[in-house]
Write an enzyme that holds these catalytic residues in place. Sequence first.
Site, mmCIF file in Angstrom:
data_model
loop_
_atom_site.group_PDB
_atom_site.id
_atom_site.type_symbol
_atom_site.label_atom_id
_atom_site.label_comp_id
_atom_site.label_asym_id
_atom_site.label_seq_id
_atom_site.Cartn_x
_atom_site.Cartn_y
_atom_site.Cartn_z
ATOM 1 C CE LYS A 53 28.203 33.108 26.644
ATOM 2 N NZ LYS A 53 27.836 33.449 25.248
ATOM 3 C CB SER A 69 26.971 39.548 24.312
ATOM 4 O OG SER A 69 25.876 39.681 23.430
ATOM 5 C CG ASP A 70 24.178 33.321 24.836
ATOM 6 O OD1 ASP A 70 25.254 32.708 24.756
ATOM 7 O OD2 ASP A 70 23.078 32.823 24.520
ATOM 8 C CB THR A 71 23.151 35.738 19.769
ATOM 9 O OG1 THR A 71 23.772 37.007 20.028
ATOM 10 C CG2 THR A 71 22.127 35.900 18.656
ATOM 11 N N GLY A 106 21.093 38.864 24.393
ATOM 12 C CA GLY A 106 21.150 39.374 25.752
ATOM 13 C C GLY A 106 22.531 39.927 26.036
#
Length: 189
Positions: A53, A69-71, A106
């Site tokens: 991203k 960011s990624d969850t 992350g």
Amino acid sequence: MNSNLILASASPRRKELLELLQLPFEVISSEVEEVVDENLHPADMVQSLAQQKAESVAKTKSNFYVIGSDTLVVYQGKMLGKPKSEQEAREMLTMLSGQTHEVYTGVSIVHNGNHHSFCEQTSVTFYPLTQREIEEYVNTGEPMDKAGAYGIQGFGALLVKEIKGDYYAVMGLPIARTKRELLRSGFKW
């Protein structure tokens, strides 16, 4: 004051958290098609997605610090993304009822071709939920755009018995660590 900061996310929660730094920043949603390697550990997977991203936005914004960011929610080895239907949301919430699961968030900071990524892991325990509680929560519409079918900062707070780790990581951006990692990456206030 530095203004070369970009959040590569359309998430209103991440925007709200980044505002806690009291710095000007742009929001540019990443339109990258996420490539997921299912063989990766969840911590590595969310860092990879966050980096994808951030890099997609950084390509057009040289000399900017871009945060991606990624969850991901994981229960007993099963990865729970955003539910595709209300029925899938009910199934996820039923699975998590009375149980402890892991939330991996992350973050990747990209600047001038360099990247720095990290992951925060938080354990979340739900109260045992009745079918009525699950139905009422699904009817709020809140679960539909949230990993694991809940948002801890909204009505989903009523489901959570306990957390061990960073509350803000569960929301989608571990802001205290993000600030520290920005500084480590060379960002100047």
